[in-house]
Design a protein around this motif. Structure first.
Motif, short mmCIF file in Angstrom:
data_model
loop_
_atom_site.label_atom_id
_atom_site.label_comp_id
_atom_site.label_asym_id
_atom_site.label_seq_id
_atom_site.Cartn_x
_atom_site.Cartn_y
_atom_site.Cartn_z
N TYR A 191 0.85 -1.20 0.00
CA TYR A 191 0.00 0.00 0.00
C TYR A 191 0.88 1.26 0.00
CZ TYR A 191 -2.99 -3.44 2.49
OH TYR A 191 -3.68 -4.57 2.90
N TYR A 227 0.24 5.17 1.18
CA TYR A 227 -0.65 6.09 1.86
C TYR A 227 -0.04 7.48 1.87
CZ TYR A 227 -3.57 2.38 3.98
OH TYR A 227 -4.43 1.33 4.19
N GLY A 252 -4.96 11.37 9.68
CA GLY A 252 -4.66 9.95 9.52
C GLY A 252 -4.22 9.67 8.10
N PRO A 253 -3.52 8.56 7.88
CA PRO A 253 -3.12 8.19 6.52
C PRO A 253 -4.32 7.96 5.61
CG PRO A 253 -1.91 6.92 8.17
CD PRO A 253 -3.01 7.62 8.89
N LEU A 304 -5.38 6.20 1.88
CA LEU A 304 -4.91 5.25 0.88
C LEU A 304 -4.81 5.89 -0.50
CD1 LEU A 304 -4.19 2.25 0.25
CD2 LEU A 304 -6.62 1.95 -0.31
N ARG A 336 -3.27 0.35 -3.80
CA ARG A 336 -3.00 -0.96 -3.19
C ARG A 336 -2.62 -1.94 -4.29
NH1 ARG A 336 -6.29 -5.61 -2.01
NH2 ARG A 336 -8.12 -4.53 -2.85
N ARG A 363 -8.11 -9.81 3.12
CA ARG A 363 -8.75 -8.83 3.99
C ARG A 363 -8.52 -9.19 5.45
NH1 ARG A 363 -13.67 -8.32 4.32
NH2 ARG A 363 -13.71 -6.08 4.59
N GLU A 416 -2.97 -7.81 9.14
CA GLU A 416 -2.25 -6.67 9.71
C GLU A 416 -1.34 -6.04 8.67
OE1 GLU A 416 -0.02 -7.83 13.08
OE2 GLU A 416 1.20 -6.02 13.10
N PHE A 430 3.80 -0.71 8.58
CA PHE A 430 4.17 0.53 7.91
C PHE A 430 5.67 0.80 7.97
CE2 PHE A 430 0.27 2.83 6.80
CZ PHE A 430 -0.68 2.05 7.43
N ASP A 469 -15.60 -4.81 8.99
CA ASP A 469 -15.55 -6.04 9.78
C ASP A 469 -14.18 -6.32 10.40
OD1 ASP A 469 -15.38 -8.38 6.94
OD2 ASP A 469 -14.16 -6.66 7.51
N TYR A 470 -13.29 -5.35 10.28
CA TYR A 470 -11.97 -5.53 10.87
C TYR A 470 -11.47 -4.17 11.27
CZ TYR A 470 -6.98 -6.83 11.12
OH TYR A 470 -5.68 -7.05 11.52
N ILE A 516 -8.37 -1.90 13.52
CA ILE A 516 -7.01 -1.92 14.08
C ILE A 516 -6.77 -0.60 14.81
CG2 ILE A 516 -4.54 -2.14 13.60
CD1 ILE A 516 -5.15 -3.47 11.00
N TYR A 558 -3.61 1.79 15.81
CA TYR A 558 -2.21 2.05 15.54
C TYR A 558 -1.71 3.16 16.47
CZ TYR A 558 -2.00 -0.64 11.17
OH TYR A 558 -2.00 -1.63 10.23
N PRO A 601 3.00 4.49 11.44
CA PRO A 601 2.06 3.88 12.40
C PRO A 601 2.54 2.47 12.79
CG PRO A 601 0.87 4.90 10.59
CD PRO A 601 2.31 4.91 10.20
N PHE A 659 1.39 -1.09 14.65
CA PHE A 659 0.24 -1.92 15.06
C PHE A 659 0.22 -2.11 16.57
CE2 PHE A 659 -2.82 -5.33 14.54
CZ PHE A 659 -2.55 -6.19 15.60
N ARG A 673 -11.86 -8.29 15.18
CA ARG A 673 -12.78 -8.56 14.09
C ARG A 673 -14.21 -8.37 14.59
NH1 ARG A 673 -9.61 -10.55 10.16
NH2 ARG A 673 -7.62 -11.41 10.84
N PHE A 733 -4.41 6.09 16.28
CA PHE A 733 -5.40 6.06 15.21
C PHE A 733 -6.18 4.76 15.27
CE2 PHE A 733 -4.07 9.66 12.72
CZ PHE A 733 -2.71 9.77 12.91
N ASN A 737 -11.46 -1.61 8.10
CA ASN A 737 -11.29 -2.29 6.82
C ASN A 737 -12.64 -2.79 6.38
OD1 ASN A 737 -9.69 -5.31 5.63
ND2 ASN A 737 -9.88 -3.37 4.62
N TYR A 738 -13.05 -2.37 5.17
CA TYR A 738 -14.32 -2.84 4.64
C TYR A 738 -14.19 -2.98 3.14
CZ TYR A 738 -15.10 2.00 3.20
OH TYR A 738 -14.97 3.24 2.64
N GLY A 750 -8.06 -1.33 1.45
CA GLY A 750 -7.09 -0.68 2.32
C GLY A 750 -7.80 -0.18 3.56
N LEU A 751 -7.01 0.19 4.52
CA LEU A 751 -7.55 0.69 5.77
C LEU A 751 -8.00 2.13 5.63
CD1 LEU A 751 -4.82 -0.75 8.15
CD2 LEU A 751 -7.16 -1.58 7.91
N PHE A 807 -8.50 5.39 7.94
CA PHE A 807 -8.06 5.90 9.23
C PHE A 807 -8.89 7.09 9.68
CE2 PHE A 807 -3.94 3.89 10.22
CZ PHE A 807 -3.71 3.20 9.04
N GLY A 808 -9.01 7.23 10.99
CA GLY A 808 -9.53 8.44 11.58
C GLY A 808 -8.43 9.47 11.71
#
Lengths: 114, 115
Positions: free
Chosen positions: A33, A35, A42-43, A45, A48, A99, A102, A105, B31-32, B34, B36, B44, B46, B51, B89, B93-94, B102-103, B105-106
């Motif tokens: 990815y 970003y 926040g990062p 995207l 990908r 999907r 983890e 980065f 549905d997922y 994370i 950071y 960032p 992890f 989930r 952060f 992931n959807y 890709g993720l 982020f807030g």
């Protein structure tokens, strides 16, 4: 084990000049990815890759940004020509793929366009 | 607009106290998730993930809680240490309409640990 490696760490260029960033993902990680991270945000995207295929580049400004991952390993992100608003940190991440896995980065490349 | 956001931009806690960082998400298809941690000048890192088939997950000094009913995620850090100072952060992931896996982020919460 080495993490995601990015270079350069910092880059200062004049507007309208081209710039390129390089990323070497973690060995064995099929997904890569790119970003963009603006200060205090926040990062976001950009693109990908699954192996050498760009499976999502909907957020990549294609008029000036391009990316490649020719052999499905390391990748380059290019901006040509750069604009003042491109100043940000460009982060590369990788994951084993699929999907819900983890993403790891790199430290990012801080770009300053003057 | 953003689908993931945080309630507070800055959180200041005393060293040794517990910290709770909150996050709201708007996409029910996520549905997922994370959490950071990002220190100054670094990418960032992890911390913990969860989930959507779970509502709680614990790690070392950290716990993530997921409330799908109100689309809320929180990160609890026990006995905060100076090294916990960073921006945190949440990310989701959807599978979006364009296949974006890709993720998202807030904006992040800056956690400040006071001695």
């Amino acid at each position: 084990e080495a993490g995601v490696v990015q270079s350069p760490r910092y880059k200062i260029i004049e507007k309208k000049q081209p710039v390129a960033f390089w990323c070497n993902p973690i060995s064995g990680h099929n997904t890569l990815y790119w970003y963009l991270q603006n200060l205090g945000q926040g990062p976001e995207l950009l693109i990908r890759y699954e192996n050498e295929e760009a499976v999502d580049d909907s957020q990549l400004p294609k008029d000036r940004f391009s990316a490649e991952r020719l052999k499905g390993v390391d990748s380059t992100l290019k901006i040509q020509p750069a604009e003042l608003g491109d100043s940000a940190v460009y982060l590369c991440a990788s994951s084993l793929g699929g999907r819900g896995t983890e993403a790891f980065f790199g430290q990012g490349t801080r770009l300053t366009v003057v | 607009g953003e689908s993931v956001g945080l309630h507070l931009p800055t959180l200041s806690v005393q060293e040794g106290d517990n910290s709770i960082i909150n996050c709201a998400y708007s996409n029910s298809a996520s549905d997922y998730f994370i959490w950071y941690k990002q220190e100054s000048g670094k990418g960032p890192q992890f911390i913990i993930d969860i989930r959507s088939n779970m509502d709680k997950r614990q790690g070392q000094r950290v716990t993530v809680l997921l409330n799908k009913t109100v689309k809320h995620l929180s990160l609890q850090i026990a006995a905060t240490q100076p090294g916990d100072s960073a921006v945190y952060f949440c990310a989701e992931n959807y599978r979006g309409g364009g296949g974006a896996d890709g993720l998202t982020f807030g904006k992040g919460t800056h956690l400040i640990i006071q001695p």
